[in-house]
Motif scaffolding. Structure first.
Motif: not given
Length: 581
Positions: A165, A509-511, A411, A162-163, A380, A507, A148, A406
């Motif tokens: 951060h 399915r992320s966190v 992003n 991806t994000g 994940p 994404t 991620k 997720g």
């Protein structure tokens, strides 16, 4: 309030100086140094905030990579000093846990451990197992590390991620990891503030500034009380009274609030809905990419606890470049220096079992088979559920994973044809219905620095209704929102700033989605299947879905394997003998 620490370059011709000082009040105590000559630079000589002098012991020069039509530059970057984290109780606790791997007795027979997934959880697991003298083999399905936090280069050499951060002071295990790798200098610390856009005043921002002279929680209380633009005094009082049970009840109270959404908890405590609208929509989207009517209040309380109880807990840093190169690669180098292996393009096709239900091997998509003394899944949770053997699915440990799902996130990266002025060298909370947080990465990140053009990186959330939409739709919607954040510089029809290019990273399915009542579903790192372990931010640890949670889960996973060493070593010998019969 002085805007300080935001430093950029001056064109070497000396003809053009651009500084964003629209909200700055320069006083006699603020001192800018501008030097002339062949290599002109702009830097801060000194700056006072809250009446306390800030000192910058390390000024580091660097030359950004050349870009077309860019003037020759020498950029002087003035980073905020690394906060004093090393003597906090959480940092010391994390440091001790790290030390147990380095000081553990060297194994007479190092274990071979196969780990699926080279995100931060898998990298952390492998790193600490290698520290303890074992031989991890870390597998990554894709050709890029980080999970991620992955990032890629486009044809122009620009990174997209991806994000977005952020590394908080309240991330003790992450901060220890940077120190253990000797890369503390790769974090660019920003001023201790939280900056929110003002939807009702397009182009303006409201700040929560944490004074360095006050200890926690007084610095946070001062920041909240001093801001009169977002909350009224009666709202602040009601919010403070509503928070009293959390402050007095401690961790037990926080965990008991898992069954309530943020919105429900606020109303139960008699806190006006406007507090949720003004502050906690933005905070919920930043923490878990969902709105407060969905997010578990436990998530908010854990964050508030860290931010209010630790002086530098809410202080933020950006990585000085792309996560795969500036963070993941040093971890890989460390693992390999101790005899471990890291393999990309190694996708797990199937978990094959022995007759007793334990793992026989990991079958890879290329047909290779990997056998080991222990097996770890650090992917994940959604990928784990796809590959879970049918025989395991009825087991309560695995069955409860069904509730962990997720959350989708998008992003967005937009490169503009000019340098935007209405921005900060910091993370910004957009308070937009479509956007979460954003940053001008051409200012906040050294590797992405560009004196002539801005690159905005934005988190588009909640994204569930947008994840299947076209990139063009997403960019059009983003530009419409940006026209409100930058009314003088950006128009939805690009009649002002023009888009040079963009990248949209989806994404699906992320966190894991931190909704009410999901806490009991989070598994411990040691599974009921002998020799099989889990690592990931969705597993049981106190930092929930975050980079800190991923790193800590890796430590806990490695710790469980070390505790099971005798069993695993003996089991390996039995399996080897059985294969010879």
């Amino acid at each position: 309030m002085s805007l300080f620490g935001n430093v950029s370059a001056i064109n070497s011709t000396g003809k053009c100086i651009v500084m964003n000082l629209s909200s700055t009040q320069i006083t006699s105590r603020d001192c800018f140094k501008i030097t002339s000559g062949q290599k002109d630079v702009l830097s801060f000589g000194c700056c006072d905030a809250m009446g306390n002098r800030l000192q910058f012991p390390s000024v580091r020069s660097y030359t950004p990579r050349s870009k077309k039509n860019a003037s020759p530059l020498k950029v002087v970057c003035v980073d905020y000093p690394r906060p004093d984290l090393d003597n906090t109780s959480n940092f010391l606790e994390a440091a001790y846990l790290s030390s147990t791997f380095r000081t553990s007795p060297r194994p007479s027979k190092p274990l071979k451990i196969v780990i699926a997934g080279a995100g931060l959880a898998g990298l952390s697991t492998a790193k600490y197992l290698a520290d303890a003298g074992h031989k991890p083999i870390l597998l990554e399905a894709r050709d890029v590390l980080g999970g991620k936090v992955a990032a890629w280069k486009d044809d122009d050499g620009d990174w997209y991620e991806t994000g977005l951060h952020i590394f908080f002071g309240a991330y003790p295990n992450v901060q220890n990891l940077f120190g253990e790798l000797g890369i503390n200098d790769r974090l660019q610390w920003k001023e201790h503030s939280m900056i929110f856009a003002m939807p009702n005043k397009p182009g303006e921002f409201s700040r929560f500034d944490f004074p360095d002279v006050l200890p926690a929680p007084l610095n946070g209380i001062f920041a909240i009380l001093r801001n009169n633009e977002m909350l009224t005094w009666p709202e602040k009082v009601k919010f403070a009274i509503g928070l009293l049970p959390a402050m007095l009840g401690g961790q037990a109270y926080v965990e008991a609030q898992d069954g309530l959404s943020v919105q429900d908890w606020m109303r139960k405590q008699g806190i006006p809905d406007r507090v949720t609208t003004e502050v906690f929509i933005a905070m919920s989207k930043a923490l878990n990419f969902i709105n407060p009517d969905e997010l578990s209040m436990q998530c908010i309380l854990i964050a508030l606890n860290r931010f209010l109880q630790e002086k530098h807990g809410s202080k933020m840093a950006f990585l000085d470049g792309s996560p795969p190169e500036r963070l993941c690669k040093p971890i890989v180098d460390h693992i390999e220096s101790l005899g471990g292996q890291v393999r990309v393009n190694s996708r797990i096709k199937k978990i094959e079992l022995n007759k007793d239900g334990t793992v026989r091997n990991f079958l890879l998509s290329d047909g290779n088979v990997l056998e080991a003394d222990a097996y770890v899944f650090a992917t994940p949770v959604d990928i784990l559920k796809l590959l879970l053997p049918e025989e395991w699915k009825p087991i309560p440990y695995f069955k409860k994973l069904e509730k962990l799902v997720g959350v989708p996130v998008i992003n967005v990266h937009i490169w503009f044809d000019r340098k935007l002025k209405n921005t900060y060298d910091h993370l910004l909370f957009s308070r937009s219905p479509l956007l979460s947080v954003y940053a001008d990465m051409s200012v906040t990140c050294k590797e992405y620095y560009d004196p002539n053009k801005s690159m905005l990186e934005l988190v588009f959330a909640p994204a569930e209704e947008w994840i299947s939409r076209s990139d063009t739709d997403i960019i059009d919607a983003t530009m419409s929102e940006l026209s409100r954040l930058f009314p003088d510089e950006i128009a939805a029809d690009q009649s002002k700033a023009k888009i040079l290019k963009y990248k949209v990273v989806k994404t699906p399915r992320s966190v894991y989605k931190t909704v009410p009542d999901c806490e009991p579903c989070r598994p411990l790192q040691r599974s009921p299947i002998q020799g099989f372990y889990l690592s990931g931010d969705y597993t049981k640890q106190k930092y929930l879905a975050s980079m800190e949670g991923a790193v800590l889960s890796g430590k806990f996973c490695a710790q469980a394997i070390l505790q099971d060493y005798e069993m695993l070593a003996t089991r390996g010998e039995v399996v080897a003998e059985a294969s010879l019969v």
